[in-house]
Scaffold this active site. Structure first.
Site, PDB file in Angstrom:
ATOM      1  N   ASP A 199      45.271  50.231  34.355  1.00  0.00           N
ATOM      2  CA  ASP A 199      46.229  49.504  35.381  1.00  0.00           C
ATOM      3  C   ASP A 199      45.606  50.050  36.819  1.00  0.00           C
ATOM      4  OD1 ASP A 199      48.192  48.609  36.993  1.00  0.00           O
ATOM      5  OD2 ASP A 199      49.742  49.598  35.820  1.00  0.00           O
TER       6      ASP A 199
ATOM      7  N   TYR B 203      50.488  36.315  47.283  1.00  0.00           N
ATOM      8  CA  TYR B 203      49.175  36.350  46.826  1.00  0.00           C
ATOM      9  C   TYR B 203      48.113  36.213  48.110  1.00  0.00           C
ATOM     10  CZ  TYR B 203      44.893  34.748  44.366  1.00  0.00           C
ATOM     11  OH  TYR B 203      43.561  34.599  44.042  1.00  0.00           O
TER      12      TYR B 203
HETATM   13  N1  LIG Z   1      40.535  31.600  39.590  1.00  0.00           N
HETATM   14  C1  LIG Z   1      40.287  31.127  41.116  1.00  0.00           C
HETATM   15  O1  LIG Z   1      40.390  29.934  41.524  1.00  0.00           O
HETATM   16  C2  LIG Z   1      40.237  32.367  41.983  1.00  0.00           C
HETATM   17  C3  LIG Z   1      39.676  31.958  43.594  1.00  0.00           C
HETATM   18  C4  LIG Z   1      39.573  32.751  44.277  1.00  0.00           C
HETATM   19  C5  LIG Z   1      39.645  34.119  43.957  1.00  0.00           C
HETATM   20  N2  LIG Z   1      40.118  34.492  42.676  1.00  0.00           N
HETATM   21  C6  LIG Z   1      40.157  35.878  42.218  1.00  0.00           C
HETATM   22  O2  LIG Z   1      39.406  36.378  41.305  1.00  0.00           O
HETATM   23  C7  LIG Z   1      40.087  37.475  40.519  1.00  0.00           C
HETATM   24  C8  LIG Z   1      39.960  37.215  39.052  1.00  0.00           C
HETATM   25  O3  LIG Z   1      40.776  35.952  39.036  1.00  0.00           O
HETATM   26  P1  LIG Z   1      40.793  34.819  37.565  1.00  0.00           P
HETATM   27  O4  LIG Z   1      41.090  33.515  38.198  1.00  0.00           O
HETATM   28  O5  LIG Z   1      39.600  35.388  36.901  1.00  0.00           O
HETATM   29  O6  LIG Z   1      41.930  35.519  36.850  1.00  0.00           O
HETATM   30  P2  LIG Z   1      42.402  36.136  35.271  1.00  0.00           P
HETATM   31  O7  LIG Z   1      43.688  36.167  35.240  1.00  0.00           O
HETATM   32  O8  LIG Z   1      41.564  35.037  34.392  1.00  0.00           O
HETATM   33  O9  LIG Z   1      41.737  37.412  35.497  1.00  0.00           O
HETATM   34  C9  LIG Z   1      42.529  38.615  35.903  1.00  0.00           C
HETATM   35  C10 LIG Z   1      42.241  39.759  35.221  1.00  0.00           C
HETATM   36  O10 LIG Z   1      42.981  40.990  35.877  1.00  0.00           O
HETATM   37  C11 LIG Z   1      43.554  41.499  34.774  1.00  0.00           C
HETATM   38  N3  LIG Z   1      44.396  42.480  35.566  1.00  0.00           N
HETATM   39  C12 LIG Z   1      45.897  41.815  35.835  1.00  0.00           C
HETATM   40  N4  LIG Z   1      46.544  43.133  36.467  1.00  0.00           N
HETATM   41  C13 LIG Z   1      45.837  44.241  36.156  1.00  0.00           C
HETATM   42  C14 LIG Z   1      46.190  45.544  36.496  1.00  0.00           C
HETATM   43  N5  LIG Z   1      47.097  45.976  37.021  1.00  0.00           N
HETATM   44  N6  LIG Z   1      44.941  46.539  36.066  1.00  0.00           N
HETATM   45  C15 LIG Z   1      43.885  46.071  35.791  1.00  0.00           C
HETATM   46  N7  LIG Z   1      43.432  44.796  35.500  1.00  0.00           N
HETATM   47  C16 LIG Z   1      44.598  43.745  35.635  1.00  0.00           C
HETATM   48  C17 LIG Z   1      43.984  40.436  33.887  1.00  0.00           C
HETATM   49  O11 LIG Z   1      44.392  41.314  32.486  1.00  0.00           O
HETATM   50  C18 LIG Z   1      42.984  39.817  33.884  1.00  0.00           C
HETATM   51  O12 LIG Z   1      41.935  40.241  32.802  1.00  0.00           O
HETATM   52  C19 LIG Z   1      41.390  37.623  41.348  1.00  0.00           C
HETATM   53  O13 LIG Z   1      41.250  38.609  42.268  1.00  0.00           O
HETATM   54  C20 LIG Z   1      41.669  36.232  41.770  1.00  0.00           C
HETATM   55  O14 LIG Z   1      42.431  36.582  43.106  1.00  0.00           O
HETATM   56  C21 LIG Z   1      40.395  33.639  41.791  1.00  0.00           C
END
Ligand SMILES: NC(=O)c1ccc[n+]([C@@H]2O[C@H](COP(=O)([O-])OP(=O)(O)OC[C@H]3O[C@@H](n4cnc5c(N)ncnc54)[C@H](O)[C@@H]3O)[C@@H](O)[C@H]2O)c1
Length: 224
Positions: free
Chosen positions: A62, A153
């Protein structure tokens, strides 16, 4: 291979962009520490890397909890002797206005998205200093443009840009590079959650594609 024998820690690598990045890093020869609060997701990522001939290790973490992050550092150095890359990717997204957001949701979002980067950087820094390593922080296009109903966010993603710049000047002189990346919409968990929170998810998804130069939203492996 760009990362041969490098050790890379990726948070939130149990799904989405983190998992796709872990697979890309492993393809480039990195030994990947897959850190995620979701144990099953992390184990699945390790399985996929190993099936592809790479090396990886799952650590349930975490990132908002200092003791858990210190355990991640210990586990990383127990399995491999050095660490070269820290990719701070884990985040959550509360799809609400400030007024709708519960105090607990606000505190958790700040603690995971921003606090998690602080804790991982703080506790990995002494080890990254030894290898003149690199930190990549995951921000978002929402760090400088914003969207409706995800105020907390957007605030965390803007703060990550500021934190990255501050860390880059503090630690660049020690040979540690600190950068952040700001992807647009990527076909992964948080974007999916955002579309689902809209009155018409399919329309929101289609509209999002049109905002990008390629005329479509990005793929997780493209970020990797
Ligand atoms: N999907 C998009 O369009 C997008 C665009 C820009 C940036 N992002 C960024 O990319 C990153 C990943 O996003 P995603 O879309 O792949 O989301 P996702 O939900 O698929 O992945 C996020 C991961 O983080 C883990 N997580 C959550 N809380 C946690 C904690 N306290 N400790 C450890 N792990 C934890 C979750 O279990 C999950 O596996 C994020 O930082 C997000 O802000 C995403």
């Amino acid at each position: 291979m760009k990362l041969k024998d490098r050790v890379a820690v990726i948070t939130g690598a149990g799904s989405g962009i983190g998992r796709a990045s872990a697979l890309e890093f492993a393809k480039e020869g990195a030994r990947v520490v897959v850190a995620d609060i979701n144990r099953n997701g992390a184990v699945e990522t390790v399985k996929r890397i190993e099936q592809a001939g790479g090396q990886a290790h799952a650590v349930t973490t975490d990132v908002a909890d200092a003791a858990s992050v210190q355990n991640l550092v210990r586990e990383t150095l127990r399995v491999w002797p050095q660490v070269h890359v820290l990719f701070n990717n884990a985040a959550i997204q509360i799809n609400k206005t400030v007024e709708e957001t519960e105090v607990e949701e606000w505190n958790r979002e700040i603690a995971v998205n921003l606090g998690g980067i602080f804790l991982c950087c703080k506790f990995f820094m002494p080890h990254l200093r030894k290898t003149k390593g690199a930190i990549v922080n995951m921000s978002s296009v929402n760090g400088f443009f914003v969207e409706p109903i995800c105020a907390g966010y957007c605030a965390t993603k803007a703060a990550i840009i500021g934190l990255t710049k501050a860390m880059a000047i503090d630690h660049g002189k020690e040979g540690i590079r600190v950068n952040c990346i700001c992807p647009g919409y990527i076909d992964a968990g948080l974007a999916e959650g955002y579309f689902e929170a809209q009155p018409d998810p399919a329309a929101a998804r289609a509209a999002a594609g049109k905002l990008h130069a390629l005329g479509r939203i990005g793929r997780p492996e493209e970020v990797g």
